[in-house]
Design a protein around this motif. Structure first.
Motif, short mmCIF file in Angstrom:
data_model
loop_
_atom_site.label_atom_id
_atom_site.label_comp_id
_atom_site.label_asym_id
_atom_site.label_seq_id
_atom_site.Cartn_x
_atom_site.Cartn_y
_atom_site.Cartn_z
N LEU A 55 4.23 -3.40 -1.05
CA LEU A 55 3.90 -4.14 -2.28
C LEU A 55 2.51 -4.76 -2.16
O LEU A 55 2.18 -5.36 -1.14
CB LEU A 55 4.94 -5.23 -2.55
CG LEU A 55 6.37 -4.76 -2.78
CD1 LEU A 55 7.30 -5.96 -2.99
CD2 LEU A 55 6.46 -3.82 -3.99
N LEU A 56 1.73 -4.61 -3.21
CA LEU A 56 0.40 -5.23 -3.26
C LEU A 56 0.55 -6.75 -3.30
O LEU A 56 -0.21 -7.50 -2.69
CB LEU A 56 -0.35 -4.73 -4.50
CG LEU A 56 -1.59 -5.51 -4.91
CD1 LEU A 56 -2.68 -5.34 -3.87
CD2 LEU A 56 -2.09 -5.06 -6.27
N GLU A 57 1.53 -7.21 -4.08
CA GLU A 57 1.82 -8.63 -4.23
C GLU A 57 3.24 -8.74 -4.73
O GLU A 57 3.79 -7.78 -5.26
CB GLU A 57 0.85 -9.30 -5.22
CG GLU A 57 0.84 -8.74 -6.66
CD GLU A 57 2.10 -9.05 -7.46
OE1 GLU A 57 2.64 -10.16 -7.33
OE2 GLU A 57 2.55 -8.16 -8.21
N TYR A 58 3.83 -9.92 -4.56
CA TYR A 58 5.14 -10.15 -5.17
C TYR A 58 5.35 -11.64 -5.38
O TYR A 58 4.66 -12.46 -4.77
CB TYR A 58 6.28 -9.55 -4.33
CG TYR A 58 6.50 -10.21 -3.01
CD1 TYR A 58 5.78 -9.82 -1.89
CD2 TYR A 58 7.42 -11.25 -2.87
CE1 TYR A 58 5.97 -10.44 -0.66
CE2 TYR A 58 7.61 -11.88 -1.65
CZ TYR A 58 6.88 -11.47 -0.55
OH TYR A 58 7.06 -12.08 0.66
N ALA A 59 6.28 -11.98 -6.25
CA ALA A 59 6.58 -13.38 -6.51
C ALA A 59 8.00 -13.49 -7.04
O ALA A 59 8.58 -12.52 -7.53
CB ALA A 59 5.60 -13.95 -7.54
N GLU A 60 8.53 -14.72 -6.91
CA GLU A 60 9.85 -14.98 -7.49
C GLU A 60 9.62 -15.70 -8.80
O GLU A 60 8.92 -16.72 -8.85
CB GLU A 60 10.67 -15.86 -6.54
CG GLU A 60 12.10 -16.00 -7.00
CD GLU A 60 12.97 -16.82 -6.05
OE1 GLU A 60 12.47 -17.21 -4.97
OE2 GLU A 60 14.13 -17.07 -6.41
#
Ligand code: ADP
Ligand code: 5GP
Length: 190
Positions: free
Chosen positions: A72-77
């Motif tokens: 993943l390049l980026e992730y968030a909740e």
């Protein structure tokens, strides 16, 4: 990889229901050589959504696996669910010289900007809070409780956005908003 990057990254954020998906889809239609990223999420699929179109809907275990293997390049909740941008497609599109549009939240946008410092950051604002509530209701995707949670988050997102985003676009008239986004993208390519 950053060294071989040729295309441009465009990050689009904004409160839920403001019209991001509509604007991104419309913008993508009017650009040549564009890739509109499809994220993975652990959020349940709404009836109106299609797997692989709005998102790839995956389990928490599958999401964790993607974090672990660095895909993943980026992730968030966000709102209790995980959302992330698959990296492979982005790299491929950039190498092919495409404009890559990421529709992601403020936290994810900061991670993506760290990887692609030249990325254009665009934040979409509603004309009024009341209009935002109206649009979320019209969309009819979630129950009232979920919609209210999303509206509550809008104010803090907007406050944070002024620190990080170079471009703020008010989505009052859709045509006008799409044309502003197109101008930002095209202006950044000259
Ligand atoms: P988001 O992706 O930000 O959650 P959507 O693109 O799903 O928002 O839009 C939410 C709702 O608002 C949809 O029903 C969409 O058709 C509507 N909408 C989007 N832009 C406008 C606009 N400029 N004026 C009125 N309604 C709009
Ligand atoms: P929704 O459930 O309304 O489609 O999206 C909720 C929030 O998640 C929105 O703010 C949207 O921008 C954000 N989001 C969607 N995909 C991603 C992603 O891949 N990464 C991050 N960080 N946020 C995302």
């Amino acid at each position: 990889m950053q060294d071989t990057q040729q295309g441009k990254v465009v990050i689009v954020s904004g409160p839920s229901g403001v019209g991001k998906s509509t604007i991104c889809a419309e913008t993508a239609k009017r650009l040549n050589n564009v890739y509109l990223s499809v994220s993975v999420t652990t959020r349940p699929k709404a009836e109106t959504e299609v797997d692989g179109r709005e998102y790839w809907f995956i389990s928490k275990e599958q999401f964790q696996e993607r974090i672990n293997n660095g895909s993943l390049l980026e992730y968030a909740e966000v709102f209790g669910h995980f959302y992330g941008t698959p990296k492979d497609k982005i790299d491929e599109a950039l190498r092919a010289g495409k404009t890559v549009i990421l529709e992601i939240d403020v936290a994810g946008a900061q991670q993506a900007k760290a990887v692609y410092p030249d990325a254009e950051m665009i934040f979409i604002l509603p004309p009024t809070h009341g209009e935002l509530a109206e649009r979320m209701n019209n969309r009819g995707r979630e129950d009232i409780e979920t919609a209210e949670k999303r509206l509550d988050r809008a104010d803090s997102e907007i406050a944070a956005a002024w620190q990080y985003y170079e471009h703020m676009v008010i989505n009052d008239d859709l045509e006008q908003a799409v044309s502003e986004v197109l101008q930002i993208i095209q202006g950044s390519q000259t």
